[in-house]
Design an enzyme around this catalytic site. Structure first.
Site, short mmCIF file in Angstrom:
data_model
loop_
_atom_site.label_atom_id
_atom_site.label_comp_id
_atom_site.label_asym_id
_atom_site.label_seq_id
_atom_site.Cartn_x
_atom_site.Cartn_y
_atom_site.Cartn_z
N CYS A 212 -0.06 -11.80 137.99
CA CYS A 212 -0.62 -10.46 137.88
C CYS A 212 -1.15 -10.26 136.46
O CYS A 212 -0.42 -10.48 135.50
CB CYS A 212 0.45 -9.42 138.19
SG CYS A 212 -0.10 -7.75 137.86
N CYS A 215 1.29 -7.36 134.74
CA CYS A 215 2.71 -7.52 134.42
C CYS A 215 3.17 -8.98 134.40
O CYS A 215 4.31 -9.25 134.05
CB CYS A 215 3.55 -6.69 135.38
SG CYS A 215 3.62 -7.38 137.03
N CYS A 234 0.60 -7.25 143.80
CA CYS A 234 1.69 -7.59 142.89
C CYS A 234 2.95 -6.87 143.36
O CYS A 234 2.97 -5.65 143.43
CB CYS A 234 1.35 -7.18 141.46
SG CYS A 234 2.75 -7.41 140.35
N CYS A 237 4.34 -4.51 139.99
CA CYS A 237 3.71 -3.32 139.42
C CYS A 237 2.76 -2.65 140.41
O CYS A 237 2.20 -1.59 140.13
CB CYS A 237 2.99 -3.64 138.12
SG CYS A 237 1.43 -4.52 138.32
N ASP A 365 -14.24 -32.70 127.44
CA ASP A 365 -12.99 -33.04 128.11
C ASP A 365 -13.27 -33.17 129.60
O ASP A 365 -13.67 -32.22 130.25
CB ASP A 365 -11.99 -31.91 127.86
CG ASP A 365 -10.63 -32.19 128.48
OD1 ASP A 365 -10.44 -33.30 129.03
OD2 ASP A 365 -9.76 -31.32 128.39
#
Lengths: 466, 243
Positions: A212, A215, A234, A237, A365
């Site tokens: 989330c 949170c 979530c 929250c 990379d």
């Protein structure tokens, strides 16, 4: 001031002419030069756009979405400026405006549709003051350039805070994107894709855990389309997928998608496109949302989207004898996986060429190729012919395929791009799939064009680096 | 049978780290060595005494923090297993967790597992690029190639490094050392990922895991032409002479 602007423009135009004579395509160089002469050039030029500027950013789908929007606006009869050459950092964007201005610094246009590299957002937003900002999605991409995704998102959020005039057009299905309404306080319009009819297509355990953005708790999904895109909420929250204004759902057995949006004349509208893949449905939804917000009428939008042709290397089709050849640009694991899924669905089978470079614009990379699910190809083993690997890191690509379970007898490394393209076209499956990273795309495209007749000529922009 | 535990595969997976598990798994399978892979994440029970090999990858600050606080709960068992010869490979973020503390990009100080005598401070510029180190494998100096991308600067307190830096930045860009080594624990900043193109290192880990399980550590040689080509191609590209 006027004099500085027009000398900056002349310098830029001259530089563009020179680089064209020298055989380079559209580039950031003219804009770079013009900005040296007069750093305020872009702001001055952008301020003349009559109806507003639309900025498109996010990890994947920027070029396609911006080109779709431009297509619709032009279909509606508006004069538009866009950075179709795909140079999406500040200099390239400046180039686009310069090329559309006359020497005195005057621009005659209704809209500007500008795709913007994520890291360039702060500077570009300050210069453009856009009316709409579209955010497509966020995926881990080109780490050595952008560092961590969280930092990129933070940079974009902070620079949006200063854009009080802007409305956001957000992907409701991506929690990383959907968070922006709350974190910026700007008005938002959402688009999204409704649930799959057969959920569980992807093993949820195989999916990365998405946290989330508010949170930090792991999000729970009702369904997931790919990556972190889906219907999330979530448990801690209460942050949850916002209800999208523009939503698509699968039309049923015959394929295709139906759309709903507030104020639609009929309950569901058939969306027709000439491009493949779920990611392109998202791109079309973003373009549709922008067009609705700008007040374009429905028929015009649908015609504009139907006419859209993919840019170079977006599952671009060619014909070679009886063969279908597809060229696909790959920049990160999400996009590569989607290309591979298309290959797996091809019942006629195919030969594969992968060109992997590790120049700056490709990402130095290349560890991301280990996140690509090449393992899915082993199930389709019999349909697939040869795997040719080329590019500066072709050897590592070959190694990845070996560890994915492709028999080593089917894997060939050829450092000559020219020979590699020829070899894959000579192979005997009905289709050829070519995957190329950014800096190899133009050379590979040239080689293919010299060997085949193009299926369908249309004006095409170069896609963007990121 | 070898039991290999992949810790936090859903959180610590920033740089293609899953490739290390693929390499470990495939090189066991090609030799018909039975292997069980156990994925363990937040809130899962972690029975370290039952594993022979544990792998941890790197993650962004938030994911790393979640993993750190979860792993802290089984810290003592992990330490005991390490003292008893558990084989561990920990890359970047995973590596930092083993030290006394680490600082993330925002300068926040987080306590580590304190199993290895090292610590990590937040640096200024990220250390990014291809890297080559030299380490001893079965007494033979061996070049190990990879890609590093880290903001943290790690300092060793009397503990052995994994190798010395031939090209790149290593632990902190200063002392020429890369990674850390303690008993059967191997830590490194090199991803890329590390194991697929450094087959000798992978085989070393497999041998140690076999020994830990009390099995014969003999490994049948494999055809490593692809591995060697990828290894050599990178050294070539970096302008290092291939020995």
């Amino acid at each position: 001031m006027k004099l500085r602007l027009s000398s900056a423009i002349l310098t830029g135009k001259l530089a563009a002419k020179l680089s064209r004579v020298c055989g380079y395509g559209g580039s950031s160089f003219p804009g770079l030069l013009a900005r040296l002469f007069y750093p305020g050039a872009l702001k001055k030029l952008a301020a003349q756009v009559r109806k507003g500027i639309i900025v498109v950013t996010g990890t994947n789908g920027k070029t396609t979405t911006a080109n779709m929007i431009t297509g619709v606006l032009q279909e509606a009869g508006f004069k538009t400026i866009s950075n179709r050459e795909g140079a999406n950092m500040i200099s390239g964007i400046t180039t686009s405006f310069i090329m559309n201005s006359i020497a005195s610094g005057k621009i005659d246009c209704d809209y500007a549709v500008i795709e913007v590299d994520e890291a360039s957002i702060p500077e570009v937003l300050n210069n453009l003051s856009p009316r709409l900002v579209v955010v497509t999605n966020f995926f881990q991409d080109q780490l050595d350039r952008y560092w961590e995704l969280g930092q990129v998102i933070g940079i974009i959020r902070d620079s949006l805070l200063g854009q009080k005039q802007a409305t956001l057009v957000l992907n409701a299905d991506d929690p990383l994107v959907a968070q922006f309404q709350r974190t910026t306080g700007l008005p938002a319009y959402y688009f999204g894709l409704a649930g799959d009819k057969n959920p569980g297509k992807r093993d949820p355990a195989a999916r990365e855990t998405s946290l989330c953005p508010f949170c930090g708790s792991p999000l729970v999904y009702n369904y997931c389309h790919y990556g972190q895109l889906g219907a999330y909420s979530c448990p801690d929250c209460g942050f949850t997928r916002p209800r999208p204004q523009v939503e698509a759902m699968e039309a049923g057995a015959e394929g295709g998608y139906n759309l709903t949006y507030p104020g639609a004349p009929v309950p569901s509208i058939a969306l027709e496109m000439q491009t493949q893949g779920l990611h392109n449905v998202y791109n079309a939804l973003a373009a549709f949302s922008v067009s609705i917000l700008l007040g374009v009428n429905l028929q015009t939008i649908l015609v504009g989207l139907r006419k859209y042709r993919p840019a170079i290397g977006r599952m671009e089709k060619f014909r070679y004898g009886n063969k279908q050849v597809y060229l696909n640009l790959v920049k990160n694991s999400t996009g590569f996986n989607q290309g591979l899924e298309t290959l797996c669905e091809d019942r006629g089978g195919g030969d594969v060429l992968i060109v992997l470079n590790d120049n700056f614009a490709d990402s130095r990379d290349i560890s991301w190729i280990w996140d690509v699910n090449f393992e899915m190809l082993t199930v389709r083993q019999k349909r697939l012919g040869c795997f040719i690997c080329s590019g500066l890191r072709g050897e590592e690509m070959a190694l990845r395929l070996k560890y994915a379970g492709i028999p080593t007898g089917k894997i060939v490394t050829n450092t000559s791009m020219n020979q590699a393209v020829k070899a894959v076209l000579r192979s005997n499956r009905r289709s050829t799939y070519i995957f190329s990273t950014y800096t190899a795309l133009r050379p590979v495209h040239k080689i293919i064009e010299s060997l085949v007749e193009k299926g369908d000529k249309s004006d095409q922009g170069m896609p963007s680096v990121s | 049978m070898i039991r290999a535990c992949h810790l936090y595969p859903d959180l610590l997976n920033l740089y293609g780290d899953g490739g290390n598990m693929i390499a470990f798994q495939k090189r066991c399978r090609w030799r018909n060595i039975p292997l069980q892979i156990i994925n363990r994440s937040l809130t899962d029970t972690k029975d370290f005494s039952a594993y022979d090999f544990v792998f941890l990858g790197g993650g962004s600050d938030r994911e790393q923090k979640l993993a750190a606080s979860d792993l802290m709960k089984s810290r003592d068992r992990l330490q005991k297993a390490i003292e008893n010869g558990l084989v561990v490979l920990a890359i970047s973020g995973g590596y930092q967790l083993f030290g006394r503390h680490y600082e993330t990009g925002d300068g926040k100080h987080t306590p580590g597992l304190a199993i290895l005598n090292l610590y990590t401070e937040a640096g200024g510029k990220r250390l990014v690029g291809n890297a080559v180190i030299e380490m001893k494998l079965a007494g033979v100096p061996t070049r190990v190639v990879g890609f590093e991308n880290h903001q943290g600067r790690t300092f060793l307190d009397g503990i052995a490094p994994l190798g010395k830096v031939l090209l790149g930045q290593g632990n902190n860009g200063k002392d020429g050392l890369e990674g850390a080594r303690y008993k059967n624990v191997f830590c490194s900043y090199l991803h890329g990922p590390l194991l697929p193109k450094n087959a000798a290192l992978t085989d070393k880990l497999i041998r140690l895991a076999l020994k830990k399980r009390g099995l014969d550590p003999y490994l049948k040689p494999l055809d490593d032409a692809f591995e060697q080509r990828a290894h050599t191609a990178l050294l070539d590209r970096l302008g290092l002479k291939v020995n």
